[in-house]
Design a protein around this motif. Structure first.
Motif, short mmCIF file in Angstrom:
data_model
loop_
_atom_site.label_atom_id
_atom_site.label_comp_id
_atom_site.label_asym_id
_atom_site.label_seq_id
_atom_site.Cartn_x
_atom_site.Cartn_y
_atom_site.Cartn_z
N GLY A 8 47.93 37.18 42.08
CA GLY A 8 47.00 36.67 41.07
C GLY A 8 47.54 37.01 39.68
N LYS A 9 47.44 36.09 38.78
CA LYS A 9 47.89 36.40 37.41
C LYS A 9 47.04 35.65 36.41
CE LYS A 9 51.49 34.42 35.66
NZ LYS A 9 52.79 33.86 35.32
N LYS A 359 29.94 33.99 37.88
CA LYS A 359 31.36 34.13 38.04
C LYS A 359 31.62 35.42 38.83
CE LYS A 359 35.53 34.85 35.31
NZ LYS A 359 36.27 34.37 34.15
N ILE A 360 32.42 35.33 39.88
CA ILE A 360 32.67 36.48 40.76
C ILE A 360 34.15 36.83 40.73
CG2 ILE A 360 32.78 37.10 43.23
CD1 ILE A 360 29.95 37.10 42.58
N LYS A 361 34.45 38.13 40.65
CA LYS A 361 35.85 38.56 40.70
C LYS A 361 36.34 38.47 42.14
CE LYS A 361 38.86 42.35 39.14
NZ LYS A 361 39.74 41.36 38.45
N GLY A 382 43.78 32.57 45.46
CA GLY A 382 44.81 33.61 45.32
C GLY A 382 45.42 33.64 43.93
N LEU A 383 45.45 32.47 43.27
CA LEU A 383 46.05 32.40 41.92
C LEU A 383 45.24 33.23 40.92
CD1 LEU A 383 46.85 28.59 41.67
CD2 LEU A 383 48.53 30.46 41.82
N VAL A 384 43.93 33.38 41.21
CA VAL A 384 43.06 34.04 40.22
C VAL A 384 42.58 35.41 40.73
CG1 VAL A 384 40.83 33.10 40.98
CG2 VAL A 384 41.28 33.42 38.52
#
Ligand code: EPZ
Length: 420
Positions: A8-9, A359-361, A382-384
């Motif tokens: 994630g980035k 919004k959820i981490k 997965g990207l976030v």
């Protein structure tokens, strides 16, 4: 088996070019059975489903070369009309050989495709329509055994449900039938429209292309003079990469698209707060100040596509507020939910509806791909997500996404393919 490792980035950037549409190329490859000449097809995506259908066609007697997305194929000398289970079980769209084989040769045996992860996916509407056109249909040891010794005849067909491959099978059957076939409640997806346009250019008289009522005047088993063509861009692939930009709230550009095919997806992204710079054959997504929750109900084209439902559900985990998804086409197209929940998503299912809290981490995890589009939703998550996500069983993805990890890398995604 391969798996994808995604770190994630923060932000993505860059641009990618969309490949030809798998779901346009599949019926178009099957339609070469109707052709009296060899043809060249450009922009064919080099994905597993295409190579599976090419293997089936070569088993039937087609010859082809397929290089750099150009397919030169000659299906004029079909020597067998039996599509066997070994191949059909790996790709249900093989059923698209049924219509062309039956109308060209008057008989065929095509293995029943069987269900798949997203639902039972019957073909009763395909078979009912062919019977109306004069075919004798029997189911024997898992095969559809179809006969029409004097060829198929035109008929009026009113589909109980809108079926994409059902419409495509009957369009190809009607092309060589004797007389007029009127199809009501026919699918209008861009992939169906391109099939109609290619057959019309090959000499089949057709009215109503792109509407829900199609009239086809068949050639009475006279094979078609098919012309070379290029496959339309893949609107679902384009939508998937747009969601990659959206979920990371980045600016990315998607090239080689037909914007009108993406209108429902554009609308939803703008509703969620993103702005889109739409040009003739490209779109640039601009970040949202705040990603807003939204509601989605899947429906047939030009409504919101079911093939984009999973990808938007992943995106909704990053939207502020509660989003709703209602899946109206398939009975079991929420296989991605439990995997997203394992990454921390807060999603509640009730029947064919899902409620997504944002919004959820999200946190990286080992997750399992189940069907083509659900798998792409896991990559988006997965990207976030914080940390590393490993998406296993990615053969599902290789069925429909060409150069997958390279395209994600080209827009800045930290994603590599590794061996289990
Ligand atoms: C096509 O599948 C696509 N596949 C699917 O994409 C897509 O999700 C679907 O259309 C809907 O848009 C290809 O084009 C190769 P349907 P298809 O017949 O034709 C019911 C992907 O991700 N039905 O339009 O098989 C059926 O159960 C794939 O690339 C019957 O009841 O779908 C479903 O509920 C996944 N009887 C609904 O209709 C029938 O005889 C729509 O199915 C036929 C269909």
């Amino acid at each position: 088996m391969d798996y994808l490792q995604i770190k994630g980035k923060e932000k993505l950037n860059g641009s990618i070019k969309i490949s030809g549409a798998k779901n346009a190329a599949l019926p178009l490859l099957a339609s070469t059975i109707l052709s009296k000449n060899r043809i060249s097809i450009k922009n064919v995506p080099n994905v597993r489903d295409i190579n599976t259908l090419l293997k089936l066609l070569s088993n039937l007697g087609s010859n082809y070369t397929f290089k750099n997305n150009v397919l030169d194929i000659d299906s004029t000398a079909i020597s067998s009309t039996m599509a066997n289970y070994e191949i059909v079980k790996t790709m249900r769209a093989s059923i698209l050989t049924l219509g062309p084989l039956l109308s060209t040769y008057g008989h065929c045996e095509v293995s029943l495709p069987g269900g798949c992860a997203i639902g039972q996916r019957p073909i009763d509407l395909h078979l009912k329509a062919l019977e109306l056109m004069g075919a004798d249909i029997e189911i024997k040891q898992g095969y559809v055994v179809a006969r029409a010794k004097n060829g198929l005849r035109g008929a009026t067909i009113i589909f109980d449900k809108i079926t994409v491959t059902g419409s495509e099978n009957i369009i190809m059957a009607a092309a060589l039938a004797k007389g007029k076939t009127r199809m009501v409640n026919v699918a209008k997806e861009p992939e169906v429209v391109q099939l109609c346009e290619v057959l019309q250019k090959a000499g089949v008289k057709m009215d109503g292309i792109g509407t829900d009522e199609l009239v086809i005047n068949g050639t009475d088993r006279e094979k078609l003079d098919m012309k070379d063509f290029s496959v339309i861009p893949d609107r679902i692939e384009a939508g998937t990469y747009l969601c990659a930009g959206a979920i990371t709230n980045s600016e990315i550009t998607i090239k080689s698209i037909i914007p009108e095919h993406l209108e429902a997806i554009f609308m939803k992204l703008e509703e969620m707060g993103f702005s889109l710079e739409i040009k003739e054959d490209s779109v640039t997504l601009k970040p949202a100040k705040k990603i807003r929750a939204c509601d989605i109900i899947t429906s047939e084209y030009p409504g919101f596509p079911t093939d984009m439902q999973a990808q938007f559900m992943a995106l909704m985990t990053q939207a502020e507020g509660v989003s709703m998804v209602e899946e109206r086409l398939f009975e079991n197209r929420f296989m991605h939910v439990s995997e997203l929940q394992r990454m921390g998503a807060s999603i509640m299912l009730r029947g064919n509806s899902a409620t997504i809290q944002g919004k959820i981490k999200l946190y990286g995890a080992d997750v399992m791909a189940t069907d083509l589009r659900a798998s792409s939703a896991l990559i988006l998550a997965g990207l976030v997500a914080e940390g590393v996500t490993k998406v296993h069983r990615i053969y599902h993805l290789d069925r429909g996404y060409e150069n997958l990890e390279k395209k994600f890398q080209d827009i800045g995604g930290d994603i590599i393919r590794l061996k289990e």
